[in-house]
Motif scaffolding. Structure first.
Motif, PDB file in Angstrom:
ATOM      1  N   ASN A 108      31.456 106.806  50.619  1.00  0.00           N
ATOM      2  CA  ASN A 108      32.293 107.551  50.035  1.00  0.00           C
ATOM      3  C   ASN A 108      31.795 109.245  50.144  1.00  0.00           C
ATOM      4  O   ASN A 108      31.277 109.707  49.098  1.00  0.00           O
ATOM      5  CB  ASN A 108      32.748 107.339  48.851  1.00  0.00           C
ATOM      6  CG  ASN A 108      34.157 107.831  48.585  1.00  0.00           C
ATOM      7  OD1 ASN A 108      34.620 108.556  49.164  1.00  0.00           O
ATOM      8  ND2 ASN A 108      34.610 107.367  47.169  1.00  0.00           N
ATOM      9  N   ALA A 109      32.028 110.040  51.172  1.00  0.00           N
ATOM     10  CA  ALA A 109      31.544 111.320  51.358  1.00  0.00           C
ATOM     11  C   ALA A 109      32.551 112.316  50.852  1.00  0.00           C
ATOM     12  O   ALA A 109      33.501 112.228  50.784  1.00  0.00           O
ATOM     13  CB  ALA A 109      31.218 111.664  52.889  1.00  0.00           C
ATOM     14  N   GLU A 173      28.766 107.354  58.976  1.00  0.00           N
ATOM     15  CA  GLU A 173      27.551 107.596  59.996  1.00  0.00           C
ATOM     16  C   GLU A 173      27.471 109.208  60.297  1.00  0.00           C
ATOM     17  O   GLU A 173      26.391 109.771  60.090  1.00  0.00           O
ATOM     18  CB  GLU A 173      27.906 106.902  61.220  1.00  0.00           C
ATOM     19  CG  GLU A 173      27.657 105.349  61.135  1.00  0.00           C
ATOM     20  CD  GLU A 173      29.004 104.575  60.634  1.00  0.00           C
ATOM     21  OE1 GLU A 173      29.994 105.529  60.454  1.00  0.00           O
ATOM     22  OE2 GLU A 173      29.013 103.582  60.178  1.00  0.00           O
ATOM     23  N   SER A 174      28.604 109.585  60.490  1.00  0.00           N
ATOM     24  CA  SER A 174      28.404 111.222  60.845  1.00  0.00           C
ATOM     25  C   SER A 174      28.059 111.957  59.535  1.00  0.00           C
ATOM     26  O   SER A 174      27.575 112.983  59.555  1.00  0.00           O
ATOM     27  CB  SER A 174      29.749 111.745  61.375  1.00  0.00           C
ATOM     28  OG  SER A 174      30.879 111.515  60.515  1.00  0.00           O
ATOM     29  N   ALA A 175      28.612 111.673  58.481  1.00  0.00           N
ATOM     30  CA  ALA A 175      28.123 112.265  57.079  1.00  0.00           C
ATOM     31  C   ALA A 175      26.601 112.181  56.970  1.00  0.00           C
ATOM     32  O   ALA A 175      25.836 113.172  56.470  1.00  0.00           O
ATOM     33  CB  ALA A 175      28.796 111.771  55.776  1.00  0.00           C
ATOM     34  N   LEU A 176      26.177 110.903  57.180  1.00  0.00           N
ATOM     35  CA  LEU A 176      24.612 110.837  57.274  1.00  0.00           C
ATOM     36  C   LEU A 176      23.967 111.564  58.196  1.00  0.00           C
ATOM     37  O   LEU A 176      22.830 112.095  58.087  1.00  0.00           O
ATOM     38  CB  LEU A 176      24.135 109.403  57.346  1.00  0.00           C
ATOM     39  CG  LEU A 176      24.835 108.391  56.259  1.00  0.00           C
ATOM     40  CD1 LEU A 176      24.662 106.970  56.426  1.00  0.00           C
ATOM     41  CD2 LEU A 176      23.905 108.813  54.738  1.00  0.00           C
ATOM     42  N   GLN A 177      24.321 111.545  59.454  1.00  0.00           N
ATOM     43  CA  GLN A 177      23.839 112.449  60.574  1.00  0.00           C
ATOM     44  C   GLN A 177      23.877 113.771  60.199  1.00  0.00           C
ATOM     45  O   GLN A 177      22.778 114.770  60.329  1.00  0.00           O
ATOM     46  CB  GLN A 177      24.715 112.176  61.693  1.00  0.00           C
ATOM     47  CG  GLN A 177      24.296 111.207  62.496  1.00  0.00           C
ATOM     48  CD  GLN A 177      25.141 110.796  63.704  1.00  0.00           C
ATOM     49  OE1 GLN A 177      26.155 111.373  63.984  1.00  0.00           O
ATOM     50  NE2 GLN A 177      24.861 109.982  64.448  1.00  0.00           N
ATOM     51  N   ILE A 185      24.362 118.411  63.332  1.00  0.00           N
ATOM     52  CA  ILE A 185      25.606 117.529  63.766  1.00  0.00           C
ATOM     53  C   ILE A 185      26.657 117.464  62.576  1.00  0.00           C
ATOM     54  O   ILE A 185      26.263 116.886  61.632  1.00  0.00           O
ATOM     55  CB  ILE A 185      24.986 116.075  64.081  1.00  0.00           C
ATOM     56  CG1 ILE A 185      23.806 116.157  65.048  1.00  0.00           C
ATOM     57  CG2 ILE A 185      26.237 115.182  64.316  1.00  0.00           C
ATOM     58  CD1 ILE A 185      23.357 114.863  65.489  1.00  0.00           C
ATOM     59  N   MET A 186      27.704 118.011  63.033  1.00  0.00           N
ATOM     60  CA  MET A 186      28.796 118.089  62.022  1.00  0.00           C
ATOM     61  C   MET A 186      29.567 116.653  61.798  1.00  0.00           C
ATOM     62  O   MET A 186      29.739 116.068  62.897  1.00  0.00           O
ATOM     63  CB  MET A 186      29.832 119.235  62.416  1.00  0.00           C
ATOM     64  CG  MET A 186      29.342 120.637  62.068  1.00  0.00           C
ATOM     65  SD  MET A 186      29.263 120.851  60.256  1.00  0.00           S
ATOM     66  CE  MET A 186      27.949 122.296  60.401  1.00  0.00           C
ATOM     67  N   PRO A 187      29.952 116.505  60.690  1.00  0.00           N
ATOM     68  CA  PRO A 187      30.990 115.377  60.259  1.00  0.00           C
ATOM     69  C   PRO A 187      32.055 115.354  61.394  1.00  0.00           C
ATOM     70  O   PRO A 187      32.646 116.122  61.517  1.00  0.00           O
ATOM     71  CB  PRO A 187      31.033 115.228  59.058  1.00  0.00           C
ATOM     72  CG  PRO A 187      30.274 116.114  58.222  1.00  0.00           C
ATOM     73  CD  PRO A 187      29.895 117.035  59.260  1.00  0.00           C
ATOM     74  N   ARG A 188      32.408 113.687  61.709  1.00  0.00           N
ATOM     75  CA  ARG A 188      33.369 113.616  62.605  1.00  0.00           C
ATOM     76  C   ARG A 188      34.530 112.942  61.679  1.00  0.00           C
ATOM     77  O   ARG A 188      34.120 112.088  60.634  1.00  0.00           O
ATOM     78  CB  ARG A 188      33.251 112.549  63.645  1.00  0.00           C
ATOM     79  CG  ARG A 188      32.294 113.375  64.624  1.00  0.00           C
ATOM     80  CD  ARG A 188      32.013 112.410  66.068  1.00  0.00           C
ATOM     81  NE  ARG A 188      31.464 111.081  65.435  1.00  0.00           N
ATOM     82  CZ  ARG A 188      30.209 110.821  64.990  1.00  0.00           C
ATOM     83  NH1 ARG A 188      29.287 111.654  65.104  1.00  0.00           N
ATOM     84  NH2 ARG A 188      29.950 109.478  64.819  1.00  0.00           N
ATOM     85  N   SER A 189      35.556 113.202  61.914  1.00  0.00           N
ATOM     86  CA  SER A 189      36.796 112.366  61.209  1.00  0.00           C
ATOM     87  C   SER A 189      36.911 110.873  61.484  1.00  0.00           C
ATOM     88  O   SER A 189      36.338 110.484  62.350  1.00  0.00           O
ATOM     89  CB  SER A 189      38.236 112.964  61.357  1.00  0.00           C
ATOM     90  OG  SER A 189      38.623 112.643  62.748  1.00  0.00           O
ATOM     91  N   ASN A 190      37.383 109.823  60.653  1.00  0.00           N
ATOM     92  CA  ASN A 190      37.538 108.656  60.908  1.00  0.00           C
ATOM     93  C   ASN A 190      38.416 108.448  62.160  1.00  0.00           C
ATOM     94  O   ASN A 190      38.185 107.434  62.944  1.00  0.00           O
ATOM     95  CB  ASN A 190      38.204 108.014  59.729  1.00  0.00           C
ATOM     96  CG  ASN A 190      37.166 107.756  58.364  1.00  0.00           C
ATOM     97  OD1 ASN A 190      36.083 107.332  58.833  1.00  0.00           O
ATOM     98  ND2 ASN A 190      37.379 108.117  57.271  1.00  0.00           N
ATOM     99  N   ASP A 191      39.230 109.247  62.243  1.00  0.00           N
ATOM    100  CA  ASP A 191      40.434 109.057  63.582  1.00  0.00           C
ATOM    101  C   ASP A 191      39.654 109.488  64.857  1.00  0.00           C
ATOM    102  O   ASP A 191      40.070 108.728  65.754  1.00  0.00           O
ATOM    103  CB  ASP A 191      41.573 110.161  63.512  1.00  0.00           C
ATOM    104  CG  ASP A 191      42.470 109.850  62.206  1.00  0.00           C
ATOM    105  OD1 ASP A 191      42.154 108.528  61.756  1.00  0.00           O
ATOM    106  OD2 ASP A 191      43.033 110.766  61.689  1.00  0.00           O
TER     107      ASP A 191
END
Length: 194
Positions: A108-109, A173-177, A185-191
């Motif tokens: 839960n980011a 995964e993208s929040a952890l990256q 590496i910027m976070p990506r949306s779930n979509d």
């Protein structure tokens, strides 16, 4: 010349995790092969893989049964009574727990005002506060883990009002990256995965 540096860093980001994983896996299988070669009269390709997989599943099965849990807890208490060994064992256990459970714990980011109200830091909502903590606040508060860049095993647990957190619609995964790469590496949306 800037592009060479950029590609060099990108290459390291790709190669280093793969190389470290390969080294660990190869060493585990090489050790198992040597051990089996000493004590078993038979040998065939894939034996080490089968034994390692069996051992992991067997230990997982043992650890989920009541009697085995008692034995494991007793062994951990014995190890915990030896001064230097206790420190090493607890450190390794915490790190491995953080690594293997990070997908579950760090789902839960959110953005939180940290280290002061004018800035925002990416964090992860932790389990609900226990009663001794929750009863100290007049409104609902949550615990958020704000990891340090490049290192998920250290960071800060902060407790703040739920109204101060900003939920993010990003993949875990993208929040952890984002954290591991220090924002490269910027976070990506779930979509974006669909």
């Amino acid at each position: 010349m800037k592009w060479v540096y950029k590609y060099f860093i990108n290459g390291l980001i790709v190669i280093v995790p793969i190389a470290l994983t390969a080294v660990v896996v190869i060493n585990i299988f090489a050790f198992t092969e040597r051990l089996l070669g000493q004590y078993l009269p038979i040998h065939f390709p894939g034996l080490a893989l089968a034994v390692v997989l069996f051992l992991i599943v067997f230990v997982g099965w043992l650890s989920s049964h009541w009697i085995s849990k008692k034995v494991i807890n007793y062994c951990e208490r014995v190890v915990g009574s030896i001064p230097v060994v206790k420190f090493i064992y607890n450190s390794v256990k915490q790190i491995s727990t953080a690594v293997f459970e990070s997908q579950k714990l760090l789902e839960n980011a959110v953005l939180v005002p940290y280290p002061h109200p004018e800035v925002k830091a990416l964090g992860f909502v932790m389990p609900e506060l226990s009663a001794p903590l929750a009863e100290k606040f007049s409104e609902e508060h949550v615990c958020v883990f704000v990891p340090m860049s490049l290192n998920l095993t250290s960071g800060f647990n902060i407790i703040l009002p739920r109204r101060d957190i900003i939920p993010l619609d990003v993949t875990s995964e993208s929040a952890l990256q984002y954290v591991i790469t220090a924002g490269a590496i910027m976070p990506r949306s779930n979509d974006s995965n669909n």
